[in-house]
Structure formats: structure tokens, C-alpha cells
Design an enzyme around this catalytic site. Structure first.
Site, mmCIF file in Angstrom:
data_model
loop_
_atom_site.group_PDB
_atom_site.id
_atom_site.type_symbol
_atom_site.label_atom_id
_atom_site.label_comp_id
_atom_site.label_asym_id
_atom_site.label_seq_id
_atom_site.Cartn_x
_atom_site.Cartn_y
_atom_site.Cartn_z
ATOM 1 N N ASP A 60 -43.677 60.154 -25.118
ATOM 2 C CA ASP A 60 -45.134 60.194 -25.275
ATOM 3 C C ASP A 60 -45.532 59.405 -26.527
ATOM 4 O OD1 ASP A 60 -47.794 60.845 -25.184
ATOM 5 O OD2 ASP A 60 -47.482 62.997 -24.989
ATOM 6 N N ASP A 61 -46.260 58.317 -26.351
ATOM 7 C CA ASP A 61 -46.741 57.488 -27.464
ATOM 8 C C ASP A 61 -45.610 56.752 -28.192
ATOM 9 O OD1 ASP A 61 -49.194 58.595 -26.850
ATOM 10 O OD2 ASP A 61 -49.627 59.320 -28.860
ATOM 11 N N CYS A 93 -52.544 58.865 -22.112
ATOM 12 C CA CYS A 93 -51.497 59.708 -21.531
ATOM 13 C C CYS A 93 -51.695 60.019 -20.049
ATOM 14 C CB CYS A 93 -51.402 61.020 -22.309
ATOM 15 S SG CYS A 93 -50.823 60.829 -24.012
ATOM 16 N N ASP A 329 -45.171 56.519 -21.966
ATOM 17 C CA ASP A 329 -46.425 56.465 -21.210
ATOM 18 C C ASP A 329 -47.402 55.458 -21.794
ATOM 19 O OD1 ASP A 329 -47.041 57.890 -23.503
ATOM 20 O OD2 ASP A 329 -47.993 59.569 -22.467
#
Length: 508
Positions: A60-61, A93, A329
Site C-alpha cells: 500500500d503506497d 487505494c 496499489d
């Protein structure tokens, strides 16, 4: 002294090994596949049917500037193929995850932001995203499927959705998912319809819990004859940037990278939303450096998770019939273009993400600069599993690249589309949804260009071959013919679906 035992007329083990090696060597030279797993066969010989296992580590990120600090990911790059121009269709996201699950652009998933009415889990479910996801298709093809970690923004692990137990979406045999794991502690996991609370002890650190569950799943799946698919989706390194205790003091002198775009000196050519940003000052830069250190610290646990998965695959004998996929993502800017921290822009800091694959037949140490997207993930998994790709899929399978090929008809234009979300106290990504955030836009990323059209009529155009850091906005100087071409491409791609996206994304 070690001695060979002779049983009847049996040959000594050394002779057997030599004969086996000779046989396999001749088979390889002749293009004959003797492996029970079907790998390495010549295209002219039908391989033994085999559905490979797939493990997808989705972060994530996680931006490219963190990869140099991840030893196992670097090892994956040496053993597999890196997609150097892999971009997401929206650097946010929930929109990105909806595209990953379905292979469809945001304008076709209907998920445009993280929360209703324009997006979030509720919109994804209401528009049939769970049925359109690759998971039910893989399960229907005989795969044992598991999702662990993060699912979609707005998903609540305790929600029963009218049933007697917490809801588990279709297509998943095993489910260990939470809705808010950003702090890495004090969260609830929906574990196959049973709500389990994890507290604040060191062993409750979410990335480590996901690593333990991933290892356990692979070990149990290895005992079955069914192929397996595992998606382990970490919340790391998303803010609030909480590393595991064992990494909390690591990298004490590390600072954020300073590319030419860092705290851009002259942004007079930028659109108004960005042009109004003042230069970052020393305290702000200090916070950026501290944030980058904690992000690097966080990904150490992700890197260890990958190492544990690799070791478990080797221990269970599945390291040669399993594809291990690493991705994110969306990216993350941290100081570039005077932006303190976040995503949602059309710049490469946010849309270009790591994507690395190892597995049977994947060329080692290869980097492809083909323009690939998160629309391509679902059709890739389906083709690897021998499942037909639905006609509504906007992306294309990456399997040819995993076989060392470069398709002549591959896209050279990718669409990025973004709807500015309203500010929300519940949204962990709200740092870029306020008054200073980019307006709604559509963008085109070609091999060497970035073209952006904002809803307020402003434009950006960068020749990335000459200015790879997007510092010189030449929107007012685009040749008229090229401007018409870009406008036509934008019109076609923002309205495409299925195979029409393949055609629209390929220009002469």
C-alpha cells in the site's frame, strides 16, 4: 566411510543420478518436457497440464524509492522480470484495487474514490465487482484461494451483510481481512467469518501477523493436490508510518531522496493547484526525511514477509511451480513538486509503481520497458491458471512477457483517470483531498510523454525523454497535430471497454 548398498541388480545411486541427468539433459536439448509440472516445454510440444500456484504480495503506497532498501525484492529482480514502466490507472487505494481485481479501468468499475457515492467498497460490491473479480474464476478452476490483509476502503470486517456471521466475499476459500490496519496495531480481522481482535503487543504487528498466516496457508495448501492462489495485501508502508519495534531505530541518518523535482525551485509553469504551493522550508523537509525513514523501516517487515514466503515455498517443494508477484496499489510523493506527502497526481512518483515477477519460465534479470498497467494483473492471473479472460476486461495478460516475449501489438498509451475525492475525516488518504489537491483530471502516459487535462481546462504536457522528472510543462507549445492526436486518444480511452481499450491504447 559411506558405502552404497546393492539390492539385487539395482544400480548404485551415483549411476542412477548420472543416467537421470543425461536423460533430462537430452530432453532439454530435444525440447521434450519430462517434468510432472509441465515447465520448460518447447512450444512445439504439448506440456503436461499444470496449474501453477500464484502468490501476490500487494503493498500500500509503496513507491520505487523504497525498493533499493528491500533486499528480497532486489533478489526477485535478479531472479525474475521487472516491469519498469508499470503504471496504475488511478493513484488512489480503492480505485486501484478495484482495477486490480477486475482488470477494468475506473470508468468501467464505477469506483472513482475511496468512499460513496463515487467509490469505496459499497460501490464496488453494488456494481458487481466481487463477481467480476478474478477470485471466483480461480476458485471455479480448482484453485484454493486466500486473501489476507487489506481488501477495499470502506470494508468493515464485522459487517454480516444480513448473514449470521461476518461477511466473506465470493471466491475466497480463506479470508483474514481488516478494514483499518493502518496503525498496524489494535485491529479486528475477519478470519473466515469469525472476528478476532489483535492488540498492541509486538507480536500483533499486522505485517508480521500476515506473514505468519501466509506461511501457514502455504504449508497447509502444499499438502493438497489443488493449486493455490494467495494474495497477501499489507497496509505497509501507508501512513501513519509505524514500523515494527525491531526496526524502529534503523537507518538513523537516512534522508529522503532529492531528485530534481524535490522542492521544485520554479513551478511557474505548473497548473494553478500546484503553482500556489510555497517552497518547503527546513522544518517541513525535516518531517519529510523522518517520514521517509519510517517508510523504509516499515518495508523491512514487508521484505521479511517476502523472504519467509520464499523459504516456505522452497521448504514445501513449491518454489519451482509458483509465481511470486510483488507490486503496489499506487506510488507516493514525498517532497517532489513541493508536495509534502501523498499521491493522486499524474506524475510518475504516484502512478509508476514496482512490479516484479518470479516463477517458472520467467526470464531472470530481465527488465522490460513496455507500458503495462494494473488493468493487466487480473488477465495475467487468469491466463496463468488456464481460465478464459472475460471480454469485458480492459487490460491484457502479461504472460507473453513472462515467457520472454515482447508482443508487437502491445499498447504504447496508458490512461490515468482521477476524480478528486471530497475531504473525509474517515479517509486515511485525505492528505491530498483538501483545497490544495489536484482537481479531477484525465491523463495519458505514453512511452515518453505525460499529457494531463484537468476539469478546469488547464493542461500539462511533458516530454519525458528530454525531461524525465516532469519539470518543463510545454502544454502551450504542443504542435497542433500532436494536440489533436492526444485529444483523440483521450476521448477514445476514457470511453473504451474490453477489446476496444486494446485498440485505443495502440497507436502507430
Amino acid at each position: 566411510m559411506y558405502r552404497h548398498r546393492r539390492l539385487g541388480t539395482a544400480r548404485p545411486p551415483l549411476v542412477i543420478a548420472l543416467l537421470l541427468a543425461l536423460t533430462l539433459g537430452l530432453a532439454g536439448c530435444l525440447g521434450v518436457n519430462l517434468s510432472p509440472f509441465g515447465g520448460g516445454a518447447s512450444p512445439s510440444v504439448t506440456p503436461v497440464p499444470k496449474k501453477p500456484n500464484i502468490v501476490f504480495v500487494l503493498t500500500d503506497d509503496l513507491s520505487w524509492d523504497l525498493v533499493p532498501h528491500m533486499r528480497r525484492v532486489q533478489d526477485m529482480r535478479g531472479k525474475g522480470t521487472t516491469f519498469d514502466r508499470f503504471v496504475v490507472a488511478d493513484s488512489l487505494c480503492c480505485t486501484s484495487r478495484a482495477t486490480i481485481f477486475t482488470g477494468r479501468y475506473p470508468h468501467n468499475t464505477g469506483v472513482r474514490t475511496n468512499f460513496p457515492p463515487d467509490g469505496g467498497y459499497g460501490v464496488f460490491k453494488a456494481r458487481g465487482g466481487e463477481q467480476a473479480s478474478f477470485a471466483p474464476a480461480l476458485r471455479g478452476a480448482g484453485y484454493r484461494t486466500a486473501l489476507m490483509g487489506k481488501y477495499m476502503n470502506g470494508y468493515l470486517p464485522a459487517d454480516t451483510q444480513g448473514g449470521p456471521r461476518p461477511y466473506v466475499p465470493p471466491g475466497w476459500d480463506e479470508w483474514a481481512v481488516t478494514g483499518n490496519g493502518y496503525p498496524e496495531y489494535d485491529y479486528n480481522l475477519n478470519e473466515n467469518g469469525r472476528l478476532v481482535h489483535y492488540g498492541s503487543r509486538p507480536q500483533d504487528y499486522l505485517t508480521d501477523v500476515l506473514a505468519n498466516k501466509s506461511v501457514d496457508f502455504i504449508q497447509r495448501a502444499a499438502a493438497d493436490r489443488k493449486p493455490f492462489f494467495l494474495q497477501v495485501a499489507t497496509f505497509a508502508p501507508h501512513g501513519p508510518f509505524v514500523p515494527a519495534p525491531r526496526h524502529a531505530a534503523a537507518f538513523p541518518q537516512l534522508t529522503a531522496p532529492r531528485p530534481p523535482s524535490f522542492n521544485e525551485a520554479d513551478n511557474a509553469d505548473k497548473p494553478s493547484w500546484l503553482r500556489s504551493r510555497p517552497r518547503l522550508r527546513k522544518p517541513g523537509i525535516g518531517r519529510i526525511d523522518a517520514g521517509f525513514r519510517d517508510r523504509v523501516r516499515m518495508v523491512q517487515s514487508v521484505d521479511e514477509l517476502i523472504g519467509r514466503i520464499q523459504q516456505t515455498l522452497a521448504n514445501t517443494g513449491h518454489d519451482r511451480d509458483t509465481y511470486l508477484v510483488f507490486g503496489s496499489d499506487n506510488g507516493f510523493h514525498l517532497g517532489q513538486y513541493r508536495l509534502a506527502g501523498g499521491k493522486m497526481t499524474a506524475y510518475d512518483t504516484d502512478i509508476r509503481v514496482p512490479f516484479v515477477v518470479t516463477g517458472p519460465g520467467v526470464p531472470a534479470g530481465r527488465t522490460t520497458d513496455a507500458l503495462t498497467q494494473n488493468t493487466d494483473i487480473a488477465p495475467t492471473f487468469l491466463e496463468l491458471a488456464g481460465v478464459p479472460v472475460p471480454p469485458a476486461t480492459d487490460g491484457r495478460s502479461l504472460v507473453p512477457f513472462l515467457r520472454g516475449k515482447d508482443p508487437d501489438d502491445w499498447r504504447n498509451v496508458a490512461l490515468i483517470e482521477h476524480v478528486k475525492p471530497p475531504p473525509s475525516r474517515e479517509d486515511p488518504d485525505r492528505q491530498d483531498s483538501g483545497p490544495g489537491a489536484p482537481p479531477t483530471y484525465n491523463a495519458l502516459r505514453t512511452t515518453n510523454e505525460l499529457y494531463v487535462e484537468y476539469v478546469n481546462g488547464e493542461r500539462e504536457y511533458y516530454d519525458l525523454a528530454r525531461h524525465p522528472h516532469a519539470l518543463d510543462n510545454r502544454a502551450k507549445a504542443i504542435p497542433p497535430q500532436r494536440a489533436r492526436e492526444l485529444s483523440g486518444l483521450m476521448y477514445a480511452l476514457t470511453r473504451c471497454a474490453g477489446a476496444k481499450c486494446h485498440t485505443a491504447g495502440r497507436t502507430r
